[in-house]
Design a protein around this motif. Structure first.
Motif, short mmCIF file in Angstrom:
data_model
loop_
_atom_site.label_atom_id
_atom_site.label_comp_id
_atom_site.label_asym_id
_atom_site.label_seq_id
_atom_site.Cartn_x
_atom_site.Cartn_y
_atom_site.Cartn_z
N ASP A 104 75.22 53.08 78.79
CA ASP A 104 75.86 54.33 78.38
C ASP A 104 74.94 55.31 77.65
N LEU A 105 73.63 55.09 77.65
CA LEU A 105 72.67 56.01 77.04
C LEU A 105 71.70 56.49 78.12
N ALA A 106 71.46 57.79 78.15
CA ALA A 106 70.49 58.37 79.08
C ALA A 106 69.73 59.47 78.35
N ILE A 107 68.66 59.94 78.97
CA ILE A 107 67.87 61.03 78.39
C ILE A 107 67.98 62.23 79.31
N GLN A 108 68.60 63.29 78.80
CA GLN A 108 68.76 64.50 79.60
C GLN A 108 67.48 65.34 79.50
N ILE A 109 67.02 65.84 80.65
CA ILE A 109 65.86 66.71 80.71
C ILE A 109 66.36 68.14 80.87
N LYS A 110 65.77 69.04 80.11
CA LYS A 110 66.13 70.46 80.20
C LYS A 110 64.88 71.25 80.58
N GLN A 111 65.09 72.29 81.38
CA GLN A 111 64.00 73.23 81.67
C GLN A 111 64.45 74.59 81.18
N ASN A 112 63.67 75.14 80.26
CA ASN A 112 64.02 76.41 79.61
C ASN A 112 65.44 76.38 79.03
N GLY A 113 65.82 75.23 78.45
CA GLY A 113 67.11 75.11 77.78
C GLY A 113 68.29 74.75 78.66
N LYS A 114 68.08 74.68 79.97
CA LYS A 114 69.19 74.36 80.89
C LYS A 114 68.95 72.98 81.51
N PRO A 115 70.02 72.22 81.79
CA PRO A 115 69.84 70.90 82.42
C PRO A 115 69.01 71.00 83.70
N PHE A 116 68.03 70.12 83.83
CA PHE A 116 67.11 70.06 84.97
C PHE A 116 67.55 68.90 85.85
N GLU A 117 68.29 69.20 86.90
CA GLU A 117 68.82 68.15 87.78
C GLU A 117 67.69 67.31 88.36
N LEU A 118 67.84 65.99 88.23
CA LEU A 118 66.82 65.08 88.73
C LEU A 118 66.75 65.11 90.25
N ASN A 119 65.56 64.86 90.77
CA ASN A 119 65.29 64.74 92.20
C ASN A 119 65.60 66.03 92.96
N LYS A 120 65.54 67.15 92.27
CA LYS A 120 65.79 68.45 92.89
C LYS A 120 64.69 69.40 92.42
N PRO A 121 63.71 69.70 93.29
CA PRO A 121 62.59 70.56 92.86
C PRO A 121 63.03 71.99 92.55
N ILE A 122 62.33 72.59 91.58
CA ILE A 122 62.55 73.99 91.25
C ILE A 122 61.24 74.74 91.45
N ALA A 123 61.33 75.99 91.85
CA ALA A 123 60.14 76.82 92.01
C ALA A 123 59.61 77.18 90.62
N ILE A 124 58.29 77.10 90.49
CA ILE A 124 57.66 77.45 89.21
C ILE A 124 56.45 78.33 89.47
N SER A 125 56.00 78.96 88.40
CA SER A 125 54.75 79.70 88.43
C SER A 125 53.72 78.85 87.70
N LEU A 126 52.60 78.65 88.30
CA LEU A 126 51.56 77.84 87.67
C LEU A 126 51.07 78.51 86.39
N THR A 127 51.10 79.82 86.33
CA THR A 127 50.62 80.53 85.14
C THR A 127 51.61 80.49 83.98
N SER A 128 52.89 80.23 84.26
CA SER A 128 53.87 80.09 83.17
C SER A 128 54.91 79.04 83.54
N PRO A 129 54.51 77.76 83.49
CA PRO A 129 55.46 76.69 83.82
C PRO A 129 56.60 76.65 82.80
N PRO A 130 57.75 76.09 83.20
CA PRO A 130 58.89 76.08 82.29
C PRO A 130 58.67 75.16 81.09
N THR A 131 59.36 75.47 80.01
CA THR A 131 59.37 74.58 78.86
C THR A 131 60.34 73.46 79.18
#
Length: 167
Positions: free
Chosen positions: A111-138
């Motif tokens: 019942d414990l997991a670690i949620q990953i966020k990208q720029n403060g929003k949930p980052f769905e696992l196993n689903k790639p997002i487009a990024i800029s190499l010059t400013s990758p997401p937090t």
């Protein structure tokens, strides 16, 4: 020769003529050329090939795990060959999502997991997002639990793979 024999002879000639016509294009000269150039994408590394570690410490309160407390920024750097900056890139967290949160990596504690966020929003696992190499997401990580669950005291860990890829 009766009419039946003439029809057999005529049918035989039509078949012979037809088969000769069908095989003629196979003897034509080549008139198509296909070509290109294969390239290897410039190499990239995350944290110089090392681990991206998030240490929540030894004082995570079992009753305070709520997806807000204990949020940690993930320290990672993507370094690529200079020629990679103009290319389209994606970032993906590859791992086993919990059955109650598709952005949370399962841990070794029920019942414990670690949620990953990208720029403060949930980052769905196993689903790639487009990024800029010059400013990758937090990226950040925060412990979450199943609604209504009571966690047991003890150490925990979760693992996933952070992958940057060219499109």
């Amino acid at each position: 020769m009766n009419m039946r024999d003439v029809m057999k002879l005529y049918a035989g000639r039509v078949l012979l003529l037809l088969s000769a016509t069908l095989s003629a294009p196979g003897m034509a000269a080549d008139n198509m050329k296909l070509f290109g150039t294969l390239i290897e994408p410039p190499p990239c590394t995350i944290n110089d090939g090392g681990q991206v570690e998030v240490n929540f410490g030894s004082r995570v309160g079992v009753k305070k795990v709520d997806g807000v407390h204990y949020l940690q920024v993930m320290n990672y750097q993507i370094k690529c060959d200079p020629s990679a900056s103009a290319r389209d890139m994606t970032l993906e967290i590859m791992g086993t999502p919990s059955d109650y949160d598709t952005a949370a990596v399962t841990s070794n504690v029920t019942d414990l997991a670690i949620q990953i966020k990208q720029n403060g929003k949930p980052f769905e696992l196993n689903k790639p997002i487009a990024i800029s190499l010059t400013s990758p997401p937090t990226l950040s990580a925060v412990p979450v639990k199943r609604v209504g669950a009571t966690l047991k005291e003890g150490p925990f860990e979760a693992t996933a793979t952070l992958r940057a890829a060219y499109q």
